[in-house]
Design a protein around this motif. Structure first.
Motif, mmCIF file in Angstrom:
data_model
loop_
_atom_site.group_PDB
_atom_site.id
_atom_site.type_symbol
_atom_site.label_atom_id
_atom_site.label_comp_id
_atom_site.label_asym_id
_atom_site.label_seq_id
_atom_site.Cartn_x
_atom_site.Cartn_y
_atom_site.Cartn_z
ATOM 1 N N ASP A 64 28.173 30.482 1.172
ATOM 2 C CA ASP A 64 28.284 30.230 0.142
ATOM 3 C C ASP A 64 27.911 28.560 -0.482
ATOM 4 O OD1 ASP A 64 27.258 30.777 -2.622
ATOM 5 O OD2 ASP A 64 29.433 30.825 -3.485
ATOM 6 N N VAL A 65 25.632 28.383 -0.171
ATOM 7 C CA VAL A 65 25.742 27.708 -0.330
ATOM 8 C C VAL A 65 24.928 27.388 -1.849
ATOM 9 C CG1 VAL A 65 24.545 25.670 0.428
ATOM 10 C CG2 VAL A 65 25.703 27.156 2.179
ATOM 11 N N PRO A 66 25.147 26.073 -3.080
ATOM 12 C CA PRO A 66 24.435 26.316 -4.282
ATOM 13 C C PRO A 66 22.929 26.098 -3.638
ATOM 14 C CG PRO A 66 26.235 24.940 -3.872
ATOM 15 C CD PRO A 66 26.638 25.220 -3.304
ATOM 16 N N ARG A 67 22.070 26.620 -4.238
ATOM 17 C CA ARG A 67 20.464 25.973 -3.786
ATOM 18 C C ARG A 67 19.551 26.779 -5.443
ATOM 19 N NH1 ARG A 67 18.744 31.292 -0.365
ATOM 20 N NH2 ARG A 67 19.354 32.855 -1.946
ATOM 21 N N GLU A 68 18.877 25.836 -5.419
ATOM 22 C CA GLU A 68 17.830 26.176 -6.322
ATOM 23 C C GLU A 68 18.323 27.180 -7.325
ATOM 24 O OE1 GLU A 68 13.545 24.572 -8.088
ATOM 25 O OE2 GLU A 68 15.209 23.236 -7.183
ATOM 26 N N SER A 69 17.871 28.421 -8.284
ATOM 27 C CA SER A 69 17.428 29.355 -8.503
ATOM 28 C C SER A 69 16.449 29.381 -9.404
ATOM 29 C CB SER A 69 18.394 29.597 -10.310
ATOM 30 O OG SER A 69 18.534 29.124 -10.554
ATOM 31 N N LEU A 70 15.929 30.957 -9.436
ATOM 32 C CA LEU A 70 14.821 31.356 -9.777
ATOM 33 C C LEU A 70 14.160 31.033 -11.250
ATOM 34 C CD1 LEU A 70 12.366 33.383 -8.994
ATOM 35 C CD2 LEU A 70 13.391 35.230 -10.400
#
Length: 95
Positions: A64-70
């Motif tokens: 579970d790696v944080p990334r930019e959301s839509l």
């Protein structure tokens, strides 16, 4: 040995409606299960580590790696009824 009343009590707790034939069958089956459990109590388990699984489990999911959301505008562009920067949904109890 489990008797008929105990089977009916368990069935009531489980919210099951059993026929007379099912009650009779379950009386025997549950009694057999308890006899097996009692036999396990006779085993010498000194030094045996408690386990919840007999085989090693591996997590098959990705990290579970944080990334930019839509972007919000993109998420709402296909919504049938968007309002106040969110999705509008029917209130509970509405048809």
């Amino acid at each position: 040995m489990i008797d008929r009343e105990q089977v009916l009590h368990v069935a009531k707790l489980a919210r099951l409606k059993l026929s007379d034939a099912e009650v009779e069958r379950m009386t025997g089956e549950l009694s057999n299960i308890l006899e097996h459990v009692e036999r396990m109590d006779e085993l010498d388990l000194e030094g045996v580590e408690p386990t919840s699984h007999v085989v090693e489990l591996q997590n098959v999911l990705r990290d579970d790696v944080p990334r930019e959301s839509l972007p919000r505008e993109r998420a709402l562009e296909g919504a049938p009824d968007a309002a106040d920067e969110g999705f509008r949904v029917p209130s509970p109890g509405a048809p």
